[in-house]
Design a protein around this motif. Sequence first.
Motif, PDB file in Angstrom:
ATOM      1  N   PRO A   1      -0.268  -0.602  -6.794  1.00  0.00           N
ATOM      2  CA  PRO A   1      -1.260   0.174  -6.053  1.00  0.00           C
ATOM      3  C   PRO A   1      -2.632  -0.501  -5.986  1.00  0.00           C
TER       4      PRO A   1
ATOM      5  N   ASP B   1      -3.530  -1.423   0.931  1.00  0.00           N
ATOM      6  CA  ASP B   1      -2.561  -0.515   1.540  1.00  0.00           C
ATOM      7  C   ASP B   1      -1.583  -1.268   2.432  1.00  0.00           C
TER       8      ASP B   1
ATOM      9  N   LYS C   1       2.524  -0.861   2.791  1.00  0.00           N
ATOM     10  CA  LYS C   1       3.172  -0.578   4.078  1.00  0.00           C
ATOM     11  C   LYS C   1       4.253  -1.606   4.371  1.00  0.00           C
TER      12      LYS C   1
ATOM     13  N   LEU D   1       0.855   6.623  -1.892  1.00  0.00           N
ATOM     14  CA  LEU D   1       1.500   5.667  -0.995  1.00  0.00           C
ATOM     15  C   LEU D   1       2.717   5.011  -1.637  1.00  0.00           C
TER      16      LEU D   1
END
Length: 120
Positions: free
Chosen positions: A8, A12, A16, A55
């Motif tokens: 993390p 991002d 993805k 995420l």
Amino acid sequence: MRGCSSYPYFPDSFLKHLGALGKEGHWVDAGSGEGQALTEFYQPELLMEEEGDALFRPILTKPLNEKPSATGITFKMEGTLPNHSKVDFKVGKMFEDIATDEIPKADLITDLYGVATYSP
């Protein structure tokens, strides 16, 4: 030990890309160390509940048959070699000494403090 909980901290966009890899994809963890991240990616039940973020959690819990295959590269592994059908570990060779035909074409390569820092 660096496991999935380290990821993390990546942008991002990394999450993805990792999440978009399907069963035909291939992830190369070029500095896999003890194989912790790859082991946790394929066996998310090993992670503590608080690890990961919003995420990352859906990527980890993707069904196994929808996850990509992977190659983990580490010069030295202190513990037991993780055993998982979707992961092939290359242990005991310098990255530059591994023949290109020993590693499938990668769709994603990670190198958290790995081979890019010490390879010519």
